[in-house]
Write a protein that holds these residues in place. Structure first.
Motif, PDB file in Angstrom:
ATOM      1  N   TRP A 150       0.812  -1.214   0.000  1.00 52.16           N
ATOM      2  CA  TRP A 150       0.000   0.000   0.000  1.00 52.16           C
ATOM      3  C   TRP A 150       0.846   1.265   0.000  1.00 52.16           C
ATOM      4  O   TRP A 150       0.386   2.323  -0.427  1.00 52.16           O
ATOM      5  N   LEU A 151       2.071   1.158   0.466  1.00 52.20           N
ATOM      6  CA  LEU A 151       2.938   2.337   0.513  1.00 52.20           C
ATOM      7  C   LEU A 151       3.304   2.795  -0.897  1.00 52.20           C
ATOM      8  O   LEU A 151       3.513   3.985  -1.151  1.00 52.20           O
ATOM      9  N   TYR A 152       3.339   1.865  -1.839  1.00 55.10           N
ATOM     10  CA  TYR A 152       3.773   2.147  -3.205  1.00 55.10           C
ATOM     11  C   TYR A 152       2.603   2.222  -4.188  1.00 55.10           C
ATOM     12  O   TYR A 152       2.698   2.908  -5.196  1.00 55.10           O
ATOM     13  N   ASN A 153       1.545   1.486  -3.898  1.00 55.63           N
ATOM     14  CA  ASN A 153       0.454   1.328  -4.858  1.00 55.63           C
ATOM     15  C   ASN A 153      -0.795   2.064  -4.385  1.00 55.63           C
ATOM     16  O   ASN A 153      -1.400   1.697  -3.376  1.00 55.63           O
ATOM     17  N   GLU A 154      -1.181   3.099  -5.121  1.00 52.48           N
ATOM     18  CA  GLU A 154      -2.320   3.944  -4.727  1.00 52.48           C
ATOM     19  C   GLU A 154      -3.626   3.167  -4.712  1.00 52.48           C
ATOM     20  O   GLU A 154      -4.458   3.335  -3.813  1.00 52.48           O
ATOM     21  N   SER A 155      -3.826   2.291  -5.708  1.00 52.48           N
ATOM     22  CA  SER A 155      -5.073   1.526  -5.779  1.00 52.48           C
ATOM     23  C   SER A 155      -5.205   0.580  -4.590  1.00 52.48           C
ATOM     24  O   SER A 155      -6.278   0.454  -3.991  1.00 52.48           O
ATOM     25  N   VAL A 156      -4.112  -0.078  -4.240  1.00 54.08           N
ATOM     26  CA  VAL A 156      -4.119  -0.971  -3.084  1.00 54.08           C
ATOM     27  C   VAL A 156      -4.401  -0.179  -1.811  1.00 54.08           C
ATOM     28  O   VAL A 156      -5.193  -0.596  -0.953  1.00 54.08           O
ATOM     29  N   PHE A 157      -3.783   0.994  -1.703  1.00 55.21           N
ATOM     30  CA  PHE A 157      -3.961   1.818  -0.507  1.00 55.21           C
ATOM     31  C   PHE A 157      -5.418   2.263  -0.350  1.00 55.21           C
ATOM     32  O   PHE A 157      -5.993   2.146   0.737  1.00 55.21           O
ATOM     33  N   GLN A 158      -6.015   2.776  -1.421  1.00 53.19           N
ATOM     34  CA  GLN A 158      -7.398   3.242  -1.340  1.00 53.19           C
ATOM     35  C   GLN A 158      -8.353   2.104  -0.994  1.00 53.19           C
ATOM     36  O   GLN A 158      -9.292   2.271  -0.209  1.00 53.19           O
ATOM     37  N   ARG A 159      -8.110   0.933  -1.584  1.00 51.40           N
ATOM     38  CA  ARG A 159      -8.967  -0.223  -1.278  1.00 51.40           C
ATOM     39  C   ARG A 159      -8.835  -0.633   0.179  1.00 51.40           C
ATOM     40  O   ARG A 159      -9.836  -0.905   0.865  1.00 51.40           O
ATOM     41  N   LEU A 160      -7.602  -0.691   0.686  1.00 47.99           N
ATOM     42  CA  LEU A 160      -7.385  -1.079   2.080  1.00 47.99           C
ATOM     43  C   LEU A 160      -8.027  -0.087   3.040  1.00 47.99           C
ATOM     44  O   LEU A 160      -8.610  -0.485   4.054  1.00 47.99           O
ATOM     45  N   CYS A 161      -7.920   1.201   2.738  1.00 48.96           N
ATOM     46  CA  CYS A 161      -8.543   2.221   3.591  1.00 48.96           C
ATOM     47  C   CYS A 161     -10.050   1.998   3.659  1.00 48.96           C
ATOM     48  O   CYS A 161     -10.642   2.014   4.742  1.00 48.96           O
ATOM     49  N   LYS A 162     -10.657   1.797   2.511  1.00 51.97           N
ATOM     50  CA  LYS A 162     -12.116   1.608   2.448  1.00 51.97           C
ATOM     51  C   LYS A 162     -12.530   0.347   3.210  1.00 51.97           C
ATOM     52  O   LYS A 162     -13.476   0.370   4.021  1.00 51.97           O
ATOM     53  N   GLN A 163     -11.830  -0.759   2.971  1.00 55.05           N
ATOM     54  CA  GLN A 163     -12.198  -2.016   3.616  1.00 55.05           C
ATOM     55  C   GLN A 163     -11.963  -1.972   5.124  1.00 55.05           C
ATOM     56  O   GLN A 163     -12.715  -2.575   5.895  1.00 55.05           O
ATOM     57  N   THR A 164     -10.939  -1.247   5.552  1.00 55.42           N
ATOM     58  CA  THR A 164     -10.647  -1.157   6.978  1.00 55.42           C
ATOM     59  C   THR A 164     -11.718  -0.353   7.702  1.00 55.42           C
ATOM     60  O   THR A 164     -12.169  -0.727   8.786  1.00 55.42           O
ATOM     61  N   VAL A 165     -12.149   0.759   7.087  1.00 58.49           N
ATOM     62  CA  VAL A 165     -13.224   1.567   7.680  1.00 58.49           C
ATOM     63  C   VAL A 165     -14.506   0.755   7.780  1.00 58.49           C
ATOM     64  O   VAL A 165     -15.272   0.869   8.757  1.00 58.49           O
ATOM     65  N   GLU A 166     -14.744  -0.106   6.805  1.00 56.98           N
ATOM     66  CA  GLU A 166     -15.972  -0.914   6.786  1.00 56.98           C
ATOM     67  C   GLU A 166     -15.884  -2.155   7.669  1.00 56.98           C
ATOM     68  O   GLU A 166     -16.890  -2.795   7.948  1.00 56.98           O
TER      69      GLU A 166
END
Length: 354
Positions: free
Chosen positions: A166-182
């Protein structure tokens, strides 16, 4: 059995912790207790200890001082911090010192004792949460099933956060943020995991980024990490040091984002970060989880998504803007990544505007 030593100058707090925790259910046994760091060291010189629950504020020798000594003298010893103080700096310092967990005495009564010891035991054993979890009963109750499913979801998310992709990949980061909040993860659990992850990043990058947080729930913790990630890139962009592999790959990521719409080859990026092509490709795949070509394509498709949403330009114009002269080939690649044609993606984004 995991041999536990409880170190706290408050006798009642010490005795209370020893009596209320379900130690034996998690293969733990309390082998001793101590009123300060000095007495704890005396005990450990004569007895085997695997895990130490230690208060930060103690006379004679504080918890932090004790951690510093034990890291040198007993490198295999693991620790859990106990404290009335929840200042962010204390939490971060504890994890930098190698603590497995940080327990607030104020919140201890409201936390699940079983879950506390369970996660500590799992960290010590080095097993994944789903592998360490006990087998469910033959006919589990709906609540038990739900809890098990939530645990499995969080286990997968935690593993992804720890991978650092996630530190390097924006798509992975945004997905992880969304899934973590949910997810149903508790704030304390998420905060502890974030602290450990950031400590690892600090170690491998050698970056000096000021860490302050007023997060008090899952959503604000995720936003705090989002801000931390931005500051990592700001510091990397301003650095001229190419001796650290991790920061060099982060510099490569910034360069790819800037040049993604142009013809770009791995050799150019490798040269930009002062690496040979083969070594760059090897390091890039290891740290980002993607090959250079796959990553470049993902960045171009992400840029295309923005342009499709923010402009009314033709599909051919968007294709050219992100580095593709053939709009049909661009549409094919876009569909492979999003499962939508560019026109469908734009229509779906603007659905309901009227």
């Amino acid at each position: 059995m995991i041999r536990v030593l409880v170190v706290d100058d408050d006798k009642l707090a010490r005795k209370g912790l020893i009596s209320i925790m379900p130690w034996s259910s998690h293969d733990m046994v309390v082998v001793g207790e101590a009123a300060n760091g000095a007495k704890a060291l005396e005990f450990m010189e004569k007895h085997e200890v695997d895990l130490m629950f230690v208060d930060l504020s103690m006379p004679v020798m504080s918890g932090m001082e004790l951690l510093q000594v034990t890291r040198q003298r007993f490198p295999g010893l693991r620790s859990v911090i106990l404290s009335f103080h929840e200042e962010f700096e204390n939490v971060q310092t504890a994890y930098r010192m190698g603590a497995l967990d940080y327990l607030s005495k104020v919140r201890l009564e409201s936390e699940d004792d079983e879950q506390i010891l369970k996660r500590i035991q799992q960290q010590m054993s080095g097993e994944k949460l789903q592998q360490a979890a006990a087998k469910p009963p033959t006919a589990p109750a709906p609540e038990s099933t739900t809890r098990s499913q939530e645990e499995e979801v969080w286990s997968g998310l935690e593993q992804e956060w720890r991978s650092h992709y996630w530190l390097y990949n924006e798509s992975v980061f945004q997905r992880l943020c969304k899934q973590t909040v949910e997810s149903k993860v508790s704030f304390r659990r998420l905060e502890g995991m974030f602290m450990r992850v950031i400590s690892q990043i600090e170690t491998i990058t050698a970056l000096d980024i000021e860490l302050r947080s007023d997060a008090n729930d899952v959503r604000s913790a995720v936003e705090w990490l989002r801000d931390y990630r931005k500051r990592v890139y700001v510091q990397v962009a301003g650095s001229s040091d190419f001796t650290n592999t991790t920061t060099s790959i982060l510099k490569a990521v910034l360069f790819i984002r800037e040049q993604a719409s142009n013809t770009l080859h791995a050799e150019e990026v490798a040269d930009h970060v002062h690496m040979s092509r083969s070594y760059f490709s090897q390091c890039f795949k290891k740290l980002t989880g993607s090959t250079f070509n796959d990553y470049l394509r993902q960045e171009r498709m992400r840029a295309a998504e923005r342009l499709l949403c923010e402009t009314n330009q033709s599909i051919a114009w968007v294709a050219h803007a992100v580095g593709y002269n053939d709009s049909k080939y661009f549409s094919q690649l876009f569909y492979e990544q999003t499962r939508l044609l560019p026109s469908e993606f734009r229509a779906q984004f603007h659905k309901g505007d009227d």
